[in-house]
Design a protein around this motif. Structure first.
Motif, PDB file in Angstrom:
ATOM      1  N   LEU B 136       0.822  -1.209   0.000  1.00 44.48           N
ATOM      2  CA  LEU B 136       0.000   0.000   0.000  1.00 44.48           C
ATOM      3  C   LEU B 136       0.857   1.262   0.000  1.00 44.48           C
ATOM      4  CD1 LEU B 136      -2.798  -1.066   2.450  1.00 44.48           C
ATOM      5  CD2 LEU B 136      -2.974  -0.800   0.001  1.00 44.48           C
ATOM      6  N   GLY B 137       2.142   1.102  -0.318  1.00 44.57           N
ATOM      7  CA  GLY B 137       2.993   2.277  -0.421  1.00 44.57           C
ATOM      8  C   GLY B 137       3.235   2.982   0.897  1.00 44.57           C
ATOM      9  N   THR B 140       7.395   4.333   4.031  1.00 45.44           N
ATOM     10  CA  THR B 140       8.102   5.379   4.765  1.00 45.44           C
ATOM     11  C   THR B 140       8.191   4.997   6.230  1.00 45.44           C
ATOM     12  OG1 THR B 140       5.982   6.492   4.797  1.00 45.44           O
ATOM     13  CG2 THR B 140       7.663   7.387   3.341  1.00 45.44           C
ATOM     14  N   THR B 150       4.130   6.254  18.007  1.00 45.42           N
ATOM     15  CA  THR B 150       5.152   7.112  17.428  1.00 45.42           C
ATOM     16  C   THR B 150       4.839   7.467  15.974  1.00 45.42           C
ATOM     17  OG1 THR B 150       6.463   5.233  16.712  1.00 45.42           O
ATOM     18  CG2 THR B 150       6.955   6.102  18.886  1.00 45.42           C
ATOM     19  N   LEU B 151       3.734   6.942  15.442  1.00 47.87           N
ATOM     20  CA  LEU B 151       3.374   7.239  14.058  1.00 47.87           C
ATOM     21  C   LEU B 151       2.512   8.498  13.988  1.00 47.87           C
ATOM     22  CD1 LEU B 151       2.288   3.676  12.870  1.00 47.87           C
ATOM     23  CD2 LEU B 151       4.501   4.767  12.597  1.00 47.87           C
ATOM     24  N   SER B 152       2.513   9.134  12.823  1.00 43.41           N
ATOM     25  CA  SER B 152       1.623  10.272  12.621  1.00 43.41           C
ATOM     26  C   SER B 152       0.201   9.763  12.409  1.00 43.41           C
ATOM     27  CB  SER B 152       2.077  11.056  11.403  1.00 43.41           C
ATOM     28  OG  SER B 152       1.794  10.310  10.244  1.00 43.41           O
ATOM     29  N   GLN B 155      -0.212   7.926   9.162  1.00 42.59           N
ATOM     30  CA  GLN B 155       0.429   6.606   9.159  1.00 42.59           C
ATOM     31  C   GLN B 155      -0.396   5.601   9.945  1.00 42.59           C
ATOM     32  OE1 GLN B 155       4.263   7.844  10.668  1.00 42.59           O
ATOM     33  NE2 GLN B 155       5.214   7.403   8.692  1.00 42.59           N
ATOM     34  N   LYS B 184      -2.467  16.905   3.598  1.00 40.02           N
ATOM     35  CA  LYS B 184      -1.526  16.011   2.941  1.00 40.02           C
ATOM     36  C   LYS B 184      -1.789  14.556   3.331  1.00 40.02           C
ATOM     37  CE  LYS B 184       3.395  16.190   1.880  1.00 40.02           C
ATOM     38  NZ  LYS B 184       4.663  16.819   2.303  1.00 40.02           N
ATOM     39  N   ARG B 187      -4.820  13.132   1.630  1.00 44.76           N
ATOM     40  CA  ARG B 187      -4.488  12.743   0.259  1.00 44.76           C
ATOM     41  C   ARG B 187      -4.005  11.295   0.213  1.00 44.76           C
ATOM     42  NH1 ARG B 187      -6.416  15.083  -2.788  1.00 44.76           N
ATOM     43  NH2 ARG B 187      -6.394  13.071  -3.799  1.00 44.76           N
ATOM     44  N   ARG B 188      -3.105  11.011   1.114  1.00 44.19           N
ATOM     45  CA  ARG B 188      -2.533   9.656   1.120  1.00 44.19           C
ATOM     46  C   ARG B 188      -3.594   8.614   1.401  1.00 44.19           C
ATOM     47  NH1 ARG B 188       2.607   8.609   0.760  1.00 44.19           N
ATOM     48  NH2 ARG B 188       2.360   6.564   1.705  1.00 44.19           N
ATOM     49  N   ASP B 191      -5.534   8.074  -1.703  1.00 44.60           N
ATOM     50  CA  ASP B 191      -4.733   7.213  -2.591  1.00 44.60           C
ATOM     51  C   ASP B 191      -4.842   5.762  -2.168  1.00 44.60           C
ATOM     52  OD1 ASP B 191      -3.895   9.330  -4.054  1.00 44.60           O
ATOM     53  OD2 ASP B 191      -1.931   9.499  -3.086  1.00 44.60           O
ATOM     54  N   GLN B 194      -7.987   4.180  -3.262  1.00 45.73           N
ATOM     55  CA  GLN B 194      -7.981   3.791  -4.674  1.00 45.73           C
ATOM     56  C   GLN B 194      -7.070   2.606  -4.927  1.00 45.73           C
ATOM     57  OE1 GLN B 194      -7.282   7.611  -6.543  1.00 45.73           O
ATOM     58  NE2 GLN B 194      -9.492   7.874  -6.749  1.00 45.73           N
ATOM     59  N   ASP B 195      -6.002   2.535  -4.157  1.00 46.08           N
ATOM     60  CA  ASP B 195      -5.118   1.374  -4.248  1.00 46.08           C
ATOM     61  C   ASP B 195      -5.860   0.096  -3.904  1.00 46.08           C
ATOM     62  OD1 ASP B 195      -2.779   2.373  -5.124  1.00 46.08           O
ATOM     63  OD2 ASP B 195      -1.630   1.869  -3.313  1.00 46.08           O
TER      64      ASP B 195
END
Lengths: 382, 255
Positions: B136-137, B140, B150-152, B155, B184, B187-188, B191, B194-195
């Motif tokens: 799923l890209g 990062t 610890t993730l945003s 994420q 931002k 947006r991910r 995405d 859609q993935d």
């Protein structure tokens, strides 16, 4: 938008660093991160520093007493293991000491009053401890009462039952030694048994107490290690629980339930069953502490001080050990080190000739310091 | 036309005198993103809870791949291949990404270590989690063992979606996935939606954000007063039309 289009935009976006982690966190940040990952590190450092400090001040006679410290903390250490499990689920157990005393009384009374074999007595003690844990667990997980209230009530109930059932009678050490030595087995010293056995096989028999010095340095050292089966049981228990918490699904569920019970439930964890298992297991561990008490004190007494102070001592060890009172964070090794820290300070200060109040003063500071460190570590999430 | 993969007919749920669902209809077709929109209190969350097993309807039928099903719990729906990403994400912040991915369905080591010592197969779980995240890209994320806290926000949402996509073999339900996120990060997540669709898994998207809905949805289910008012194609209507339907300012033409 065609799918090829979409593919390429997504691929582009994957290249962007949306949330790269800052590599240069600074030394303080890196320490914070390390402690976050290994919560048992703080108490281990404090413990090591305390041992080194006392050895520097008192000389070699202090480290020689480490086995004695182990013996002194074995009951609190085992209670702290039970307490850790409960606190990891964001609970608290004020009844651990009372369960231990009552279990030891049950073990003694079943053996002496009813004349059953000691094995049955020990089984009965374990069953009673687990049953009390099951009642607390049921009240916490099904009736949804706060653990503090449930175990505060249970503390009084168990302690009162303990006096009523035992008729406030003490079973004397001598009687246990003569009729049911197995009850004191956890107080026996495997190292002395081993040395005696080796010497006996060489044809050496000592009359009465064996002297501390023989002609063999290895045997002298073994003799001086001075550990009991109770200490070994404590260490084994902590090691087994550490394994279960870290490497089994049950352990992960315990942490998840303590962290956020609703999230755990939605993620597919059976929260009620996990809580039940934790309280029952904690009750059984308290019963083991009750058996260790017989080995340590020799006698079975319903008015043993553990019933009153055991709760606070175990919570102290857990907190100093860096387990978060908010649940879901910390390691059981930390609680073990916490119990040892208290033991090291108690004996060290006594050997140094300080007033006993200094011990309590220092332990009080350690408690507050440990919670402050916990808050600081938890800031990572913010 | 193809058969719907998940459908509901005559779904009714009452809470005392309040009718949250009033003979509601619902269809989800294979491979589509269906947005469910509606004003607060329109009953869309009850509809979603009924479909994900968190609520048991008083009447009506749910059909999955043409067969009648009844879900008694979220776990039950999950076993049927319906995964839900809750608004709260249902993750344990102090535990690692891999722990969270497999929470409640951990893998044990094969052989005696798994059987007798119930040892978890952490290696296999890590590998699987990493594979799903990179699919799923989300690579990062450097370290699969880092705690979720610890993730945003984006994420975390990504991990929750990856968990659903990894185990949700038939349907994925996303409840307000962009509500707590910045531009931002939203947006991910879009995405990501859609993935997941491009991999053939249909998605039910609950959202209040009209631009997001119009961007990713194939069809829009508009919920009003406990039932389905209409289903529109986002290409044929504007956002203000959709809002007008939602609030009752406009009535759809009888189809």
């Amino acid at each position: 938008m065609t799918s090829a289009d979409h593919e390429s935009t997504v691929r582009d976006r994957r290249e962007e660093a949306v949330a790269a982690f800052e590599e240069n966190r600074g030394i303080l940040g890196r320490i914070q991160h390390t402690l976050h990952v290994t919560p048992a590190l703080v108490p281990l450092i404090v413990l090591t520093a305390a041992i080194i400090g006392f050895t520097w001040y008192l000389g070699a006679r202090f480290p020689e007493q480490l086995p004695l410290i182990m013996q002194q903390v074995q009951i609190v250490g085992v209670l702290a293991a039970a307490q850790s499990l409960i606190i990891l689920t964001a609970g608290i157990d004020l009844s651990v000491g009372a369960i231990a005393v009552f279990s030891s009384v049950v073990i003694g009374q079943v053996t002496f009053r009813y004349g059953l074999p000691p094995t049955v007595g020990i089984m009965a003690g374990l069953a009673v401890g687990s049953a009390i844990g099951a009642i607390s667990g049921w009240l916490v997980s099904r009736v949804k009462l706060p653990p503090f209230i449930v175990t505060l009530g249970m503390w009084q109930i168990v302690l009162a039952t303990n006096y009523l059932y035992s008729r406030n009678e003490t079973i004397r050490s001598r009687a246990i030694q003569d009729e049911a030595p197995m009850l004191q087995w956890l107080g026996a010293k495997p190292n002395e048994q081993l040395v005696n056995w080796i010497e006996a096989s060489r044809g050496i028999e000592w009359e009465r107490r064996r002297p501390a010095e023989t002609d063999s340095a290895v045997l002298d050292f073994l003799w001086a290690t001075n550990i009991t089966y109770g200490v070994l049981v404590m260490i084994a228990l902590v090691a087994i629980l550490a394994y279960a918490l870290r490497s089994t699904a049950w352990g992960r569920h315990v942490y998840a339930v303590g962290d956020d019970p609703e999230a755990a439930e939605l993620a597919g964890v059976n929260v009620k069953r996990t809580l039940m298992s934790v309280y029952i297991l904690a009750g059984a561990i308290c019963a083991i502490a009750g058996w260790i008490m017989i080995g340590r004190f020799g006698s079975v007494s319903p008015s043993a001080s553990t019933g009153v102070v055991g709760n606070i001592q175990s919570i102290t060890a857990v907190v100093i050990g860096g387990i978060s009172l908010f649940g879901g964070r910390g390691s059981i090794w930390g609680a073990f080190f916490g119990a040892l820290i208290v033991g090291v300070f108690e004996l060290g200060l006594r050997m140094a000739g300080a007033n006993a109040q200094w011990t309590y003063l220092l332990i009080g500071m350690l408690i507050i310091g440990a919670v402050a460190v916990d808050q600081w570590i938890r800031k990572v999430s913010a | 036309m193809t058969e719907p993969i998940l459908s509901a007919t005559g779904l009714t749920k009452r809470y005392g005198k309040v009718v949250a669902l009033d003979r509601c209809e619902f269809e989800l077709y294979p491979g589509e993103v269906l947005a469910v929109i509606g004003d607060n209190g329109a009953g869309k969350s009850t509809l979603i809870k009924a479909l994900s097993g968190a609520v048991q309807p008083d009447a009506g039928k749910i059909r999955l791949e043409g067969r009648d099903v009844r879900f008694s719990s979220p776990n039950d729906a999950r076993e049927h291949g319906i995964e839900t990403v809750y608004q709260t994400l249902a993750m344990s912040p102090a535990l690692s990404i891999a722990d969270n991915m497999f929470m409640g369905r951990e893998l044990r080591k094969p052989g005696w270590r798994g059987k007798w010592f119930r040892r978890l197969d952490k290696g296999r779980m890590r590998e699987f989690s990493r594979a799903k995240l990179s699919e799923l890209g989300l690579m990062t994320i450097q370290n699969i063992d880092q705690p979720v806290e610890t993730l945003s926000g984006g994420q975390r949402q990504g991990v929750a979606v990856a968990r659903a996509a990894a185990f949700g073999s038939k349907v994925i339900i996303l409840d307000e996935p962009t509500a707590a996120l910045g531009v931002k990060e939203s947006r991910r997540v879009l995405d990501l939606i859609q993935d997941v669709r491009s991999r053939g898994i249909p998605i039910i998207l609950i959202s209040h954000n009209m631009p997001h809905v119009f961007e990713v949805a194939d069809r829009i289910h508009i919920h009003r007063l406990g039932k389905r008012l209409t289903v529109i194609d986002p290409k044929d209507y504007t956002m203000s039309d959709a809002v007008a339907f939602m609030t009752g300012a406009k009535e759809p033409e009888a189809a």
